[in-house]
Motif scaffolding. Structure first.
Motif, PDB file in Angstrom:
ATOM      1  N   TRP A 155       0.821  -1.220   0.000  1.00  0.00           N
ATOM      2  CA  TRP A 155       0.000   0.000   0.000  1.00  0.00           C
ATOM      3  C   TRP A 155       0.852   1.266   0.000  1.00  0.00           C
ATOM      4  O   TRP A 155       0.529   2.240  -0.654  1.00  0.00           O
ATOM      5  CB  TRP A 155      -1.024  -0.017   1.153  1.00  0.00           C
ATOM      6  N   TRP A 156       1.994   1.252   0.757  1.00  0.00           N
ATOM      7  CA  TRP A 156       2.734   2.515   0.871  1.00  0.00           C
ATOM      8  C   TRP A 156       3.426   2.893  -0.447  1.00  0.00           C
ATOM      9  O   TRP A 156       3.552   4.067  -0.742  1.00  0.00           O
ATOM     10  CB  TRP A 156       3.691   2.525   2.061  1.00  0.00           C
ATOM     11  N   THR A 157       3.825   1.924  -1.254  1.00  0.00           N
ATOM     12  CA  THR A 157       4.421   2.322  -2.543  1.00  0.00           C
ATOM     13  C   THR A 157       3.315   2.816  -3.479  1.00  0.00           C
ATOM     14  O   THR A 157       3.510   3.770  -4.229  1.00  0.00           O
ATOM     15  CB  THR A 157       5.197   1.167  -3.230  1.00  0.00           C
ATOM     16  N   ARG A 158       2.137   2.165  -3.389  1.00  0.00           N
ATOM     17  CA  ARG A 158       1.036   2.609  -4.272  1.00  0.00           C
ATOM     18  C   ARG A 158       0.593   4.027  -3.925  1.00  0.00           C
ATOM     19  O   ARG A 158       0.342   4.837  -4.823  1.00  0.00           O
ATOM     20  CB  ARG A 158      -0.137   1.628  -4.203  1.00  0.00           C
ATOM     21  N   VAL A 159       0.534   4.342  -2.616  1.00  0.00           N
ATOM     22  CA  VAL A 159       0.168   5.708  -2.204  1.00  0.00           C
ATOM     23  C   VAL A 159       1.229   6.694  -2.686  1.00  0.00           C
ATOM     24  O   VAL A 159       0.916   7.737  -3.285  1.00  0.00           O
ATOM     25  CB  VAL A 159      -0.016   5.798  -0.666  1.00  0.00           C
ATOM     26  N   ALA A 160       2.514   6.363  -2.455  1.00  0.00           N
ATOM     27  CA  ALA A 160       3.607   7.280  -2.845  1.00  0.00           C
ATOM     28  C   ALA A 160       3.595   7.522  -4.360  1.00  0.00           C
ATOM     29  O   ALA A 160       3.770   8.658  -4.825  1.00  0.00           O
ATOM     30  CB  ALA A 160       4.953   6.692  -2.412  1.00  0.00           C
ATOM     31  N   VAL A 161       3.339   6.463  -5.113  1.00  0.00           N
ATOM     32  CA  VAL A 161       3.344   6.593  -6.581  1.00  0.00           C
ATOM     33  C   VAL A 161       2.140   7.426  -7.050  1.00  0.00           C
ATOM     34  O   VAL A 161       2.250   8.242  -7.955  1.00  0.00           O
ATOM     35  CB  VAL A 161       3.378   5.185  -7.228  1.00  0.00           C
ATOM     36  N   ARG A 162       0.996   7.235  -6.392  1.00  0.00           N
ATOM     37  CA  ARG A 162      -0.177   8.059  -6.748  1.00  0.00           C
ATOM     38  C   ARG A 162       0.107   9.539  -6.534  1.00  0.00           C
ATOM     39  O   ARG A 162      -0.226  10.386  -7.356  1.00  0.00           O
ATOM     40  CB  ARG A 162      -1.381   7.675  -5.883  1.00  0.00           C
ATOM     41  N   VAL A 163       0.730   9.830  -5.385  1.00  0.00           N
ATOM     42  CA  VAL A 163       1.045  11.232  -5.067  1.00  0.00           C
ATOM     43  C   VAL A 163       2.045  11.773  -6.096  1.00  0.00           C
ATOM     44  O   VAL A 163       1.863  12.858  -6.654  1.00  0.00           O
ATOM     45  CB  VAL A 163       1.611  11.358  -3.630  1.00  0.00           C
ATOM     46  N   ALA A 164       3.097  10.974  -6.368  1.00  0.00           N
ATOM     47  CA  ALA A 164       4.117  11.420  -7.334  1.00  0.00           C
ATOM     48  C   ALA A 164       3.488  11.652  -8.705  1.00  0.00           C
ATOM     49  O   ALA A 164       3.745  12.678  -9.358  1.00  0.00           O
ATOM     50  CB  ALA A 164       5.231  10.384  -7.429  1.00  0.00           C
ATOM     51  N   ASN A 165       2.628  10.739  -9.129  1.00  0.00           N
ATOM     52  CA  ASN A 165       1.998  10.882 -10.460  1.00  0.00           C
ATOM     53  C   ASN A 165       1.033  12.066 -10.502  1.00  0.00           C
ATOM     54  O   ASN A 165       0.891  12.727 -11.538  1.00  0.00           O
ATOM     55  CB  ASN A 165       1.267   9.592 -10.850  1.00  0.00           C
ATOM     56  N   PHE A 166       0.394  12.349  -9.355  1.00  0.00           N
ATOM     57  CA  PHE A 166      -0.501  13.510  -9.287  1.00  0.00           C
ATOM     58  C   PHE A 166       0.300  14.792  -9.569  1.00  0.00           C
ATOM     59  O   PHE A 166      -0.097  15.625 -10.384  1.00  0.00           O
ATOM     60  CB  PHE A 166      -1.162  13.575  -7.902  1.00  0.00           C
ATOM     61  N   PHE A 167       1.471  14.896  -8.931  1.00  0.00           N
ATOM     62  CA  PHE A 167       2.292  16.100  -9.145  1.00  0.00           C
ATOM     63  C   PHE A 167       2.888  16.133 -10.552  1.00  0.00           C
ATOM     64  O   PHE A 167       3.011  17.204 -11.150  1.00  0.00           O
ATOM     65  CB  PHE A 167       3.376  16.225  -8.063  1.00  0.00           C
ATOM     66  N   ASP A 173       3.737  16.953 -16.943  1.00  0.00           N
ATOM     67  CA  ASP A 173       4.808  16.034 -17.351  1.00  0.00           C
ATOM     68  C   ASP A 173       4.153  14.682 -17.645  1.00  0.00           C
ATOM     69  O   ASP A 173       3.502  14.113 -16.763  1.00  0.00           O
ATOM     70  CB  ASP A 173       5.828  15.925 -16.200  1.00  0.00           C
ATOM     71  N   PRO A 174       4.318  14.142 -18.857  1.00  0.00           N
ATOM     72  CA  PRO A 174       3.642  12.879 -19.191  1.00  0.00           C
ATOM     73  C   PRO A 174       4.256  11.640 -18.529  1.00  0.00           C
ATOM     74  O   PRO A 174       3.660  10.573 -18.540  1.00  0.00           O
ATOM     75  CB  PRO A 174       3.803  12.782 -20.711  1.00  0.00           C
ATOM     76  N   PHE A 175       5.436  11.783 -17.922  1.00  0.00           N
ATOM     77  CA  PHE A 175       6.086  10.620 -17.302  1.00  0.00           C
ATOM     78  C   PHE A 175       5.290  10.151 -16.083  1.00  0.00           C
ATOM     79  O   PHE A 175       4.866  10.950 -15.266  1.00  0.00           O
ATOM     80  CB  PHE A 175       7.522  10.980 -16.885  1.00  0.00           C
ATOM     81  N   ARG A 176       5.089   8.832 -15.981  1.00  0.00           N
ATOM     82  CA  ARG A 176       4.387   8.247 -14.837  1.00  0.00           C
ATOM     83  C   ARG A 176       5.182   7.081 -14.284  1.00  0.00           C
ATOM     84  O   ARG A 176       5.913   6.412 -15.013  1.00  0.00           O
ATOM     85  CB  ARG A 176       2.997   7.714 -15.259  1.00  0.00           C
ATOM     86  N   VAL A 177       4.999   6.836 -12.984  1.00  0.00           N
ATOM     87  CA  VAL A 177       5.628   5.674 -12.335  1.00  0.00           C
ATOM     88  C   VAL A 177       4.541   4.615 -12.149  1.00  0.00           C
ATOM     89  O   VAL A 177       3.377   4.948 -11.932  1.00  0.00           O
ATOM     90  CB  VAL A 177       6.224   6.085 -10.966  1.00  0.00           C
ATOM     91  N   PHE A 178       4.936   3.337 -12.232  1.00  0.00           N
ATOM     92  CA  PHE A 178       3.963   2.246 -12.146  1.00  0.00           C
ATOM     93  C   PHE A 178       4.383   1.229 -11.084  1.00  0.00           C
ATOM     94  O   PHE A 178       5.550   0.854 -11.011  1.00  0.00           O
ATOM     95  CB  PHE A 178       3.866   1.514 -13.499  1.00  0.00           C
ATOM     96  N   VAL A 179       3.413   0.814 -10.273  1.00  0.00           N
ATOM     97  CA  VAL A 179       3.654  -0.329  -9.390  1.00  0.00           C
ATOM     98  C   VAL A 179       2.947  -1.503 -10.044  1.00  0.00           C
ATOM     99  O   VAL A 179       1.732  -1.652  -9.946  1.00  0.00           O
ATOM    100  CB  VAL A 179       3.086  -0.086  -7.969  1.00  0.00           C
ATOM    101  N   HIS A 180       3.715  -2.304 -10.757  1.00  0.00           N
ATOM    102  CA  HIS A 180       3.109  -3.438 -11.463  1.00  0.00           C
ATOM    103  C   HIS A 180       2.913  -4.612 -10.495  1.00  0.00           C
ATOM    104  O   HIS A 180       3.640  -4.741  -9.498  1.00  0.00           O
ATOM    105  CB  HIS A 180       4.006  -3.870 -12.623  1.00  0.00           C
ATOM    106  N   SER A 181       1.957  -5.459 -10.832  1.00  0.00           N
ATOM    107  CA  SER A 181       1.680  -6.617  -9.979  1.00  0.00           C
ATOM    108  C   SER A 181       2.872  -7.586 -10.016  1.00  0.00           C
ATOM    109  O   SER A 181       3.264  -8.057 -11.092  1.00  0.00           O
ATOM    110  CB  SER A 181       0.405  -7.312 -10.479  1.00  0.00           C
ATOM    111  N   VAL A 182       3.418  -7.868  -8.826  1.00  0.00           N
ATOM    112  CA  VAL A 182       4.584  -8.752  -8.747  1.00  0.00           C
ATOM    113  C   VAL A 182       4.202 -10.163  -9.188  1.00  0.00           C
ATOM    114  O   VAL A 182       4.958 -10.848  -9.892  1.00  0.00           O
ATOM    115  CB  VAL A 182       5.163  -8.747  -7.308  1.00  0.00           C
TER     116      VAL A 182
END
Ligand SMILES: C[S@@+](CC[C@H](N)C(=O)[O-])C[C@H]1O[C@@H](n2cnc3c(N)ncnc32)[C@H](O)[C@@H]1O
Length: 215
Positions: A155-167, A173-182
């Motif tokens: 959950w904490w990486t998904r929250v951090a990535v959501r916040v980062a992608n929001f900014f 900026d079209p760049f996005r970070v992804f937490v893919h399913s392991v």
């Protein structure tokens, strides 16, 4: 060869970021998650192997593995700024003759590249939306093993990535970070004949080593 994702990666992984990474590497050595990849590869006790480092950034993995494990390396990267710094550092270390640098989206050039023993992707799948295409192409090049790091699927990486992608979105900026399913990444690599041999975790990053079981 310029690629579709190169412009975006050039913006995100630009000159300042590359220089800062190099400064850190020269002062402190490989980052923690990169050390996990290096330890996993060294645990295989291989010598004189060919390495393919996808999205290698400033080239830490080949700078290190050319000391004792690899005799040649290919570094494919979508960021020209990172490649420039990696090329200069390889020259400084006396490795220029052993490393081939390719500026491209790996998925665009994979078919033209030869198979190697070891493939590495350190914090790369999280930059790429289509992890299936990327990992399928990467696994097709590996005769022996693949080691990769990616954000833990928690959950904490998904929250951090959501916040980062929001900014990122606010900054247009079209760049996005992804937490893919392991588990989906593992299922894909398994279907490509690779078996997970070890996994190690940090707070944010996870490293898995896969070895080829079907040739
Ligand atoms: C977060 S950086 C990681 C760099 C380095 N591996 C490290 O861990 O320090 C992601 C790198 O992957 C590269 N990259 C992302 N997608 C790529 C692709 N499809 N083909 C080639 N390089 C890619 C980027 O240009 C960037 O250099």
């Amino acid at each position: 060869m310029p690629c579709n994702c190169c412009e975006m990666e050039n913006n995100t992984f630009g000159e300042d970021e590359a220089k800062a990474n190099l400064k850190y590497y020269r002062k402190r050595g490989p980052a923690k998650q990169t050390k996990l990849i290096l330890e996993a590869i060294r645990s295989l006790k291989l010598k004189d192997v060919a390495l393919l480092d996808i999205g290698g950034g400033i080239g830490t993995i080949h700078h290190e593995l050319l000391k004792d494990v690899a005799s040649e390396a290919t570094h494919v990267d979508a960021s020209s700024a990172y490649l420039k710094v990696a090329t200069e550092e390889a020259k400084r270390l006396g490795h220029s003759e052993q490393v081939k640098f390719i500026h491209a989206d790996f998925t665009d050039v994979a078919d033209e590249l030869p198979k190697v023993d070891i493939v590495t992707l350190d914090r790369v799948v999280c930059c790429y939306p289509n992890f299936r295409e990327l990992l399928k192409a990467a696994s097709s090049k590996s005769r022996t093993a693949i080691a990769l790091t990616y954000p833990r699927d928690v959950w904490w990486t998904r929250v951090a990535v959501r916040v980062a992608n929001f900014f990122q979105g606010l900054g247009k900026d079209p760049f996005r970070v992804f937490v893919h399913s392991v588990s989906e990444m593992e299922a894909l690599l398994k279907s490509e004949g690779l078996k997970r041999m070890s996994t190690r975790r940090l707070l944010v990053w996870e490293m898995s080593l896969y070895q080829r079981v079907n040739r």
